[in-house]
Design a protein around this motif. Sequence first.
Motif, mmCIF file in Angstrom:
data_model
loop_
_atom_site.group_PDB
_atom_site.id
_atom_site.type_symbol
_atom_site.label_atom_id
_atom_site.label_comp_id
_atom_site.label_asym_id
_atom_site.label_seq_id
_atom_site.Cartn_x
_atom_site.Cartn_y
_atom_site.Cartn_z
ATOM 1 N N ARG A 89 -10.434 13.080 -10.384
ATOM 2 C CA ARG A 89 -10.407 12.596 -8.888
ATOM 3 C C ARG A 89 -9.599 11.408 -8.601
ATOM 4 O O ARG A 89 -10.183 10.507 -9.263
ATOM 5 N N VAL A 112 -4.259 5.030 4.757
ATOM 6 C CA VAL A 112 -5.114 4.632 5.786
ATOM 7 C C VAL A 112 -5.214 2.926 5.685
ATOM 8 O O VAL A 112 -4.937 2.321 6.708
ATOM 9 N N TYR A 113 -5.106 2.331 4.525
ATOM 10 C CA TYR A 113 -5.087 0.935 4.359
ATOM 11 C C TYR A 113 -3.558 0.279 4.891
ATOM 12 O O TYR A 113 -3.377 -0.647 5.515
ATOM 13 N N THR A 162 -3.617 0.353 8.522
ATOM 14 C CA THR A 162 -4.314 -0.894 8.984
ATOM 15 C C THR A 162 -3.681 -1.914 8.854
ATOM 16 O O THR A 162 -3.680 -2.967 10.035
ATOM 17 N N LYS A 221 0.633 6.465 -6.884
ATOM 18 C CA LYS A 221 -0.440 7.286 -7.088
ATOM 19 C C LYS A 221 -0.180 8.695 -7.076
ATOM 20 O O LYS A 221 -0.707 9.543 -7.931
ATOM 21 N N ARG A 262 0.769 4.049 -2.897
ATOM 22 C CA ARG A 262 0.537 5.546 -2.573
ATOM 23 C C ARG A 262 1.758 6.168 -3.434
ATOM 24 O O ARG A 262 1.196 7.333 -3.915
ATOM 25 N N PRO A 286 -8.742 9.332 -5.510
ATOM 26 C CA PRO A 286 -9.006 9.138 -3.882
ATOM 27 C C PRO A 286 -7.867 8.437 -3.449
ATOM 28 O O PRO A 286 -7.237 7.446 -4.106
ATOM 29 N N ASP A 287 -7.144 8.968 -2.343
ATOM 30 C CA ASP A 287 -5.922 8.454 -1.779
ATOM 31 C C ASP A 287 -6.405 7.725 -0.446
ATOM 32 O O ASP A 287 -6.284 8.456 0.716
ATOM 33 N N ASN A 288 -6.625 6.476 -0.479
ATOM 34 C CA ASN A 288 -6.905 5.722 0.938
ATOM 35 C C ASN A 288 -5.663 4.774 1.224
ATOM 36 O O ASN A 288 -5.750 4.109 2.135
ATOM 37 N N HIS A 289 -4.555 4.880 0.506
ATOM 38 C CA HIS A 289 -3.631 4.036 0.552
ATOM 39 C C HIS A 289 -2.938 3.992 1.810
ATOM 40 O O HIS A 289 -2.498 3.047 2.676
ATOM 41 N N GLN A 304 0.700 -1.288 0.119
ATOM 42 C CA GLN A 304 0.103 -0.149 0.081
ATOM 43 C C GLN A 304 0.854 1.304 -0.139
ATOM 44 O O GLN A 304 0.490 2.369 -0.703
#
Length: 233
Positions: free
Chosen positions: A202, A209-210, A213, A34, A31, A204-207, A27
């Motif tokens: 757009r 957070v992942y 986790t 991304k 990121r 989204p950049d959730n990497h 991840q």
Amino acid sequence: MTRTRRGAFAAAALIAAIGLAMLGVWQVERRAWKHELVAAVDARIHAKPVAAPGRAAWDAVDAKNDAYRRVTATGQFRHDRETLVQAVTDRGPGYWVLTPLETPGFTLLVNRGFVPKDRRDPAARAAGNAAGAVSVTGLLRVTEPEGAFLRSNDPAADRWFSRDVAAIAKARGLRNAAPYFVDADSTPNPGGYPVGGLTVVRFPDNHLVYALTWFALCALSLFFAWRLWRIRD
């Protein structure tokens, strides 16, 4: 619990921790990728427009290197062959107006912009369908085959949910159609419709957070393995 079973559980927890750590690292790498992609797209969007790729370059056009590139083309719109694609925007529900632009070398499908449902009929926005040569500047977009989520395009019924270039070109009998389309910029059309320049870019950049986790679960697995090894008979 016997020592053998504790050892087996501890080993399983350790293996799980390794796997979770690998997912976290993946991840982090995603990121970084991304961020590179966002920087590249931002550079294309704000760059000086270049000529829309012609036939010789079509095989090389792809999302990675060309999506959202600013391009320009000159030709004549075929308003009689426009296609309405259902859309939901900040202006509400309505349609994207995709119109073939016949250039000297090929036909380019142009998303001229958004119209609300009460402007579906071309007669309700006739002022914006001027004849004659025009120059269009906008963002190159890759085709959107088959349809939207759980909603397939139905060419026979003229119901479109995505901008599937090949299917639209076939349905409208377009020759030498480019394998991509162009989102027109915000240059106003006479009469105000269609409304261009509504492309949403757009990523989204959730990497992060992942990644956090997975690393947290990795730490928990390591702690579990350590506790099992610490237990004495």
